[in-house]
Design a protein around this motif. Structure first.
Motif, PDB file in Angstrom:
ATOM      1  N   PHE A  48       3.325  -0.218   4.145  1.00  0.00           N
ATOM      2  CA  PHE A  48       2.780   1.126   3.995  1.00  0.00           C
ATOM      3  C   PHE A  48       3.961   2.071   4.103  1.00  0.00           C
ATOM      4  O   PHE A  48       5.104   1.644   4.251  1.00  0.00           O
ATOM      5  N   ILE A  49       3.710   3.367   4.038  1.00  0.00           N
ATOM      6  CA  ILE A  49       4.779   4.354   4.202  1.00  0.00           C
ATOM      7  C   ILE A  49       4.594   5.060   5.543  1.00  0.00           C
ATOM      8  O   ILE A  49       3.561   5.693   5.765  1.00  0.00           O
ATOM      9  N   PRO A  50       5.560   4.973   6.458  1.00  0.00           N
ATOM     10  CA  PRO A  50       5.470   5.763   7.688  1.00  0.00           C
ATOM     11  C   PRO A  50       5.457   7.247   7.359  1.00  0.00           C
ATOM     12  O   PRO A  50       6.091   7.700   6.386  1.00  0.00           O
ATOM     13  N   GLY A  51       4.744   8.034   8.154  1.00  0.00           N
ATOM     14  CA  GLY A  51       4.578   9.446   7.851  1.00  0.00           C
ATOM     15  C   GLY A  51       5.767  10.322   8.170  1.00  0.00           C
ATOM     16  O   GLY A  51       5.918  11.406   7.591  1.00  0.00           O
ATOM     17  N   ALA A  52       6.642   9.882   9.071  1.00  0.00           N
ATOM     18  CA  ALA A  52       7.706  10.758   9.574  1.00  0.00           C
ATOM     19  C   ALA A  52       8.571  11.374   8.476  1.00  0.00           C
ATOM     20  O   ALA A  52       8.925  12.560   8.561  1.00  0.00           O
ATOM     21  N   PRO A  53       8.977  10.640   7.414  1.00  0.00           N
ATOM     22  CA  PRO A  53       9.847  11.251   6.406  1.00  0.00           C
ATOM     23  C   PRO A  53       9.233  12.426   5.656  1.00  0.00           C
ATOM     24  O   PRO A  53       9.953  13.194   5.012  1.00  0.00           O
ATOM     25  N   PHE A  54       7.915  12.588   5.710  1.00  0.00           N
ATOM     26  CA  PHE A  54       7.263  13.682   4.995  1.00  0.00           C
ATOM     27  C   PHE A  54       7.345  15.010   5.756  1.00  0.00           C
ATOM     28  O   PHE A  54       6.977  16.048   5.212  1.00  0.00           O
ATOM     29  N   TYR A  55       7.800  14.963   6.991  1.00  0.00           N
ATOM     30  CA  TYR A  55       7.814  16.166   7.828  1.00  0.00           C
ATOM     31  C   TYR A  55       9.154  16.894   7.734  1.00  0.00           C
ATOM     32  O   TYR A  55      10.217  16.265   7.679  1.00  0.00           O
ATOM     33  N   VAL A  56       9.096  18.213   7.765  1.00  0.00           N
ATOM     34  CA  VAL A  56      10.289  19.044   7.854  1.00  0.00           C
ATOM     35  C   VAL A  56      10.700  19.215   9.308  1.00  0.00           C
ATOM     36  O   VAL A  56      11.889  19.260   9.629  1.00  0.00           O
ATOM     37  N   GLU A  57       9.736  19.314  10.192  1.00  0.00           N
ATOM     38  CA  GLU A  57      10.019  19.477  11.613  1.00  0.00           C
ATOM     39  C   GLU A  57       8.912  18.809  12.422  1.00  0.00           C
ATOM     40  O   GLU A  57       7.801  18.591  11.925  1.00  0.00           O
ATOM     41  N   GLU A  58       9.235  18.467  13.663  1.00  0.00           N
ATOM     42  CA  GLU A  58       8.280  17.872  14.591  1.00  0.00           C
ATOM     43  C   GLU A  58       7.532  16.708  13.934  1.00  0.00           C
ATOM     44  O   GLU A  58       6.295  16.653  13.907  1.00  0.00           O
ATOM     45  N   ALA A  59       8.299  15.762  13.403  1.00  0.00           N
ATOM     46  CA  ALA A  59       7.701  14.612  12.717  1.00  0.00           C
ATOM     47  C   ALA A  59       6.787  13.833  13.652  1.00  0.00           C
ATOM     48  O   ALA A  59       7.151  13.519  14.783  1.00  0.00           O
ATOM     49  N   ASP A  60       5.610  13.531  13.161  1.00  0.00           N
ATOM     50  CA  ASP A  60       4.643  12.758  13.926  1.00  0.00           C
ATOM     51  C   ASP A  60       4.889  11.279  13.639  1.00  0.00           C
ATOM     52  O   ASP A  60       4.537  10.774  12.562  1.00  0.00           O
ATOM     53  N   GLN A  61       5.475  10.583  14.598  1.00  0.00           N
ATOM     54  CA  GLN A  61       5.860   9.193  14.410  1.00  0.00           C
ATOM     55  C   GLN A  61       4.656   8.255  14.342  1.00  0.00           C
ATOM     56  O   GLN A  61       4.811   7.079  13.998  1.00  0.00           O
ATOM     57  N   ARG A  62       3.483   8.760  14.629  1.00  0.00           N
ATOM     58  CA  ARG A  62       2.291   7.908  14.635  1.00  0.00           C
ATOM     59  C   ARG A  62       1.558   7.913  13.295  1.00  0.00           C
ATOM     60  O   ARG A  62       0.573   7.179  13.128  1.00  0.00           O
ATOM     61  N   THR A  63       2.021   8.719  12.338  1.00  0.00           N
ATOM     62  CA  THR A  63       1.308   8.853  11.075  1.00  0.00           C
ATOM     63  C   THR A  63       1.795   7.844  10.044  1.00  0.00           C
ATOM     64  O   THR A  63       2.922   7.349  10.097  1.00  0.00           O
ATOM     65  N   PHE A 104       0.840  -1.193   0.000  1.00  0.00           N
ATOM     66  CA  PHE A 104       0.000   0.000   0.000  1.00  0.00           C
ATOM     67  C   PHE A 104       0.881   1.251   0.000  1.00  0.00           C
ATOM     68  O   PHE A 104       0.440   2.330   0.397  1.00  0.00           O
ATOM     69  N   ALA A 105       2.126   1.099  -0.429  1.00  0.00           N
ATOM     70  CA  ALA A 105       3.118   2.160  -0.246  1.00  0.00           C
ATOM     71  C   ALA A 105       3.154   3.155  -1.401  1.00  0.00           C
ATOM     72  O   ALA A 105       3.018   4.355  -1.206  1.00  0.00           O
ATOM     73  N   GLY A 106       3.366   2.687  -2.616  1.00  0.00           N
ATOM     74  CA  GLY A 106       3.602   3.600  -3.726  1.00  0.00           C
ATOM     75  C   GLY A 106       2.335   4.212  -4.279  1.00  0.00           C
ATOM     76  O   GLY A 106       1.256   3.614  -4.231  1.00  0.00           O
ATOM     77  N   GLY A 107       2.454   5.409  -4.823  1.00  0.00           N
ATOM     78  CA  GLY A 107       1.315   6.073  -5.454  1.00  0.00           C
ATOM     79  C   GLY A 107       1.233   5.729  -6.927  1.00  0.00           C
ATOM     80  O   GLY A 107       1.169   6.622  -7.785  1.00  0.00           O
ATOM     81  N   GLN A 139      -7.135  -8.319  -3.562  1.00  0.00           N
ATOM     82  CA  GLN A 139      -5.740  -8.304  -3.128  1.00  0.00           C
ATOM     83  C   GLN A 139      -5.564  -7.400  -1.923  1.00  0.00           C
ATOM     84  O   GLN A 139      -4.810  -7.710  -0.996  1.00  0.00           O
ATOM     85  N   ALA A 140      -6.263  -6.264  -1.920  1.00  0.00           N
ATOM     86  CA  ALA A 140      -6.177  -5.354  -0.780  1.00  0.00           C
ATOM     87  C   ALA A 140      -6.682  -6.032   0.492  1.00  0.00           C
ATOM     88  O   ALA A 140      -6.118  -5.838   1.576  1.00  0.00           O
ATOM     89  N   GLU A 141      -7.744  -6.836   0.377  1.00  0.00           N
ATOM     90  CA  GLU A 141      -8.268  -7.515   1.556  1.00  0.00           C
ATOM     91  C   GLU A 141      -7.243  -8.480   2.149  1.00  0.00           C
ATOM     92  O   GLU A 141      -7.109  -8.583   3.372  1.00  0.00           O
ATOM     93  N   LEU A 142      -6.513  -9.186   1.288  1.00  0.00           N
ATOM     94  CA  LEU A 142      -5.455 -10.057   1.788  1.00  0.00           C
ATOM     95  C   LEU A 142      -4.365  -9.230   2.473  1.00  0.00           C
ATOM     96  O   LEU A 142      -3.864  -9.606   3.542  1.00  0.00           O
ATOM     97  N   GLY A 143      -4.002  -8.096   1.864  1.00  0.00           N
ATOM     98  CA  GLY A 143      -3.018  -7.222   2.493  1.00  0.00           C
ATOM     99  C   GLY A 143      -3.490  -6.700   3.834  1.00  0.00           C
ATOM    100  O   GLY A 143      -2.710  -6.586   4.789  1.00  0.00           O
ATOM    101  N   LEU A 144      -4.767  -6.381   3.940  1.00  0.00           N
ATOM    102  CA  LEU A 144      -5.319  -5.885   5.198  1.00  0.00           C
ATOM    103  C   LEU A 144      -5.319  -6.980   6.269  1.00  0.00           C
ATOM    104  O   LEU A 144      -5.103  -6.698   7.458  1.00  0.00           O
TER     105      LEU A 144
END
Length: 415
Positions: free
Chosen positions: A368-383, A50-53, A395-400
Motif C-alpha cells: 500500500f502507500i503510507p500516508g506520510a509523503p502526502f503531507y506538507v506538515e505534521e505528517a500523520d504516520q498512521r495513515t 494496492f498502491a498505484g492509482g 486477487q484483492a482477497e489474496l492480497g488482503l
C-alpha cells in the motif's frame, strides 16, 4: 645554443566539486517522489499491489481505440505524423471544451491548452504562475506530484485544514489573510489521497472567498467521471467571478487510457498564450496522432455508457476492499468510504507506523502507500492509501490475506 631544461609543472589542484553541485538550485533541492519510488516495487509480479492509482486495464477499449487510430491514419495519415500546434489539435481542443462544459464550466476551445497528461498541466502552471518564494496553499495531505511540480519553481507551501468533507473554507480564508498566497491548489472531487469530496455548500463558500482575494485557483479534477452516486458537484471554477483567476485541469487518463497521455487546462484566455509559450519551450507540442485518435474516439463513442460497467465494477471492488480492510487491519482503524475515484484512506490506531508496516507487507507479498509523503506538515504516520481499481475481487482477497498476515505481528510503536 642551450635550451632551457623542461621543468614539469604540477597541475593546479581543482576544487572538490561534485557534478550535482552545479545543478539548478531548485532541481538540486528537489527530492524524488517517494510514491513513484514505491510504485517501482509494484511491478514485481509476486506483489499484489494496492498502491498505484491505475485504472483497470481489462476495461481499456483496445478495439475501439484501434479503430480510431486506424481511422486517423486512413484520413489524416501525414498530418497525424507531422509537427503541429503547441495549443493542441482543433478537434481535441473542441472535445476537451465540450467535456469541460458538460461538467458545468462553460468553455470555448480557445480557452483550452492540450497537455501531455494532466501532470504536465500542473507543471506548466507552476512555471507560468509561481516565482521563487511564492506561497501556494494546499490541502494537507495532497497530491505528491503537484508538490514536486510547484517545488521545482521554489514555491513555499502553507496548508489548509481539511476533513471528510474536503477543504475547510474558514481555514482557507484565514490562510489567505495570513500568508498572502500566489495560488491555491485544490482537488475538490474524490481527492488524492483521501478520497474526500468537497460539498457543494463549501464550493460556493470557497468561490466567495477566492472572488474577494488576489489569488489564482488551480483546480485539479481527474476523478469526477468515476462517480458511484447520482450526486454531481460543479467545479469551483464554474463560478463566473473566477473566470479570469482560475485554472481547471482534466484528463482522459482515468476514463480512456493513461498511456495516451491526453490532458488539458481550461485557462483564462489572456493567460493561455503564456502557458503555450512555456509548453513550447519544453515540449513544442503534445502527440498529434494521439490527440486526433482520442478526439475521434470521443466523437464516435458514447463514453458515459462505456464507463457505466466500469464504475459498477469499481464500486464492487471498493466495497470488497473496505470489508477486507476492516478484517485485515487492527481494531480501531478508521477507513473512509469514498463516493467515487480510486482511493480508500485509512488511519491505524495508536502504536502503529504505516511506513514501518509497509516493510512487513512487502515481505508478505502485498503493498500500500503510507500516508506520510502526502503531507506538507505534521505528517500523520498512521495513515495509508489503498487503491481498489486495479485488482479484481479474487486477487484483492489474496492480497488482503497477505496484509492480515503482515499485521499479525506485534505493532511497532511510532517514534
Amino acid at each position: 645554443m642551450n635550451h632551457p631544461a623542461h621543468v614539469p609543472t604540477t597541475p593546479k589542484e581543482q576544487p572538490n566539486v561534485r557534478s550535482t553541485d552545479l545543478l539548478n538550485n531548485n532541481t538540486r533541492m528537489l527530492g524524488s517522489s517517494p510514491i513513484r519510488d514505491l510504485l517501482e516495487k509494484s511491478f514485481d509480479p509476486g506483489i499484489i499491489s494496492f498502491a498505484g492509482g491505475n485504472p483497470a486495464a481489462e476495461f481499456f477499449d483496445v478495439e475501439g481505440m484501434s479503430r480510431s487510430f486506424q481511422a486517423v491514419m486512413d484520413r489524416y495519415g501525414r498530418r497525424a505524423m507531422q509537427y503541429s500546434s503547441t495549443d493542441g489539435e482543433p478537434e481535441m481542443r473542441a472535445a476537451a471544451a465540450s467535456r469541460t462544459a458538460e461538467m458545468g464550466v462553460p468553455t470555448d476551445p480557445d480557452q483550452v491548452l492540450i497537455t501531455t497528461g494532466s501532470q504536465q498541466g500542473i507543471g506548466l502552471l507552476g512555471q507560468t504562475l509561481i516565482n521563487h518564494g511564492d506561497v501556494v496553499l494546499v490541502e494537507n495531505p495532497t497530491f505528491v506530484s503537484a508538490l514536486l511540480a510547484f517545488s521545482l519553481q521554489g514555491a513555499r507551501f502553507k496548508t489548509i485544514h481539511s476533513d471528510e468533507n474536503g477543504a475547510v473554507p474558514e481555514s482557507l480564508e484565514e490562510a489567505i489573510r495570513r500568508w498572502k498566497p500566489k495560488a491555491v491548489y485544490l482537488i475538490p472531487t474524490f481527492q488524492n489521497p483521501t478520497g474526500s469530496t468537497l460539498t457543494q455548500e463549501r464550493r460556493t463558500r470557497i468561490a466567495d472567498i477566492l472572488a474577494e482575494a488576489n489569488v489564482w485557483l488551480i483546480e485539479d479534477d481527474p476523478y469526477s467521471d468515476i462517480r458511484f452516486t447520482n450526486e454531481k458537484h460543479i467545479p469551483i471554477s464554474a463560478d463566473p467571478r473566477l473566470n479570469t483567476r482560475s485554472f481547471l485541469l482534466n484528463s482522459l487518463s482515468k476514463v480512456l487510457a493513461p498511456g495516451i497521455r491526453i490532458g488539458w487546462i481550461r485557462s483564462p484566455k489572456d493567460v493561455l498564450p503564456y502557458l503555450s509559450r512555456v509548453k513550447q519551450a519544453s515540449t513544442l507540442q503534445s502527440s498529434t496522432i494521439d490527440q486526433l485518435a482520442a478526439a475521434h474516439y470521443l466523437q464516435n463513442n458514447d463514453l458515459p455508457s462505456r464507463l457505466a460497467p466500469v464504475k459498477a465494477e469499481y464500486m464492487n471492488r471498493r466495497d470488497h476492499l473496505m470489508k477486507g480492510l476492516m478484517a485485515a487491519l487492527p481494531a480501531g482503524t478508521d477507513i473512509t468510504r469514498p463516493k467515487g475515484g480510486l482511493f480508500i484512506w485509512a488511519r491505524l490506531p495508536a502504536g502503529f507506523n504505516a511506513s514501518v508496516m509497509l516493510e512487513s507487507a512487502l515481505l508478505a507479498g502485498t503493498m500500500f502507500i503510507p500516508g506520510a509523503p502526502f503531507y506538507v506538515e505534521e505528517a500523520d504516520q498512521r495513515t495509508m492509501r489503498f487503491s481498489y481499481s486495479s485488482n479484481p475481487v479474487g486477487q484483492a482477497e489474496l492480497g488482503l490475506t497477505r496484509l492480515a498476515n503482515a499485521f499479525a505481528e506485534p505493532p511497532l510503536l511510532v517514534q
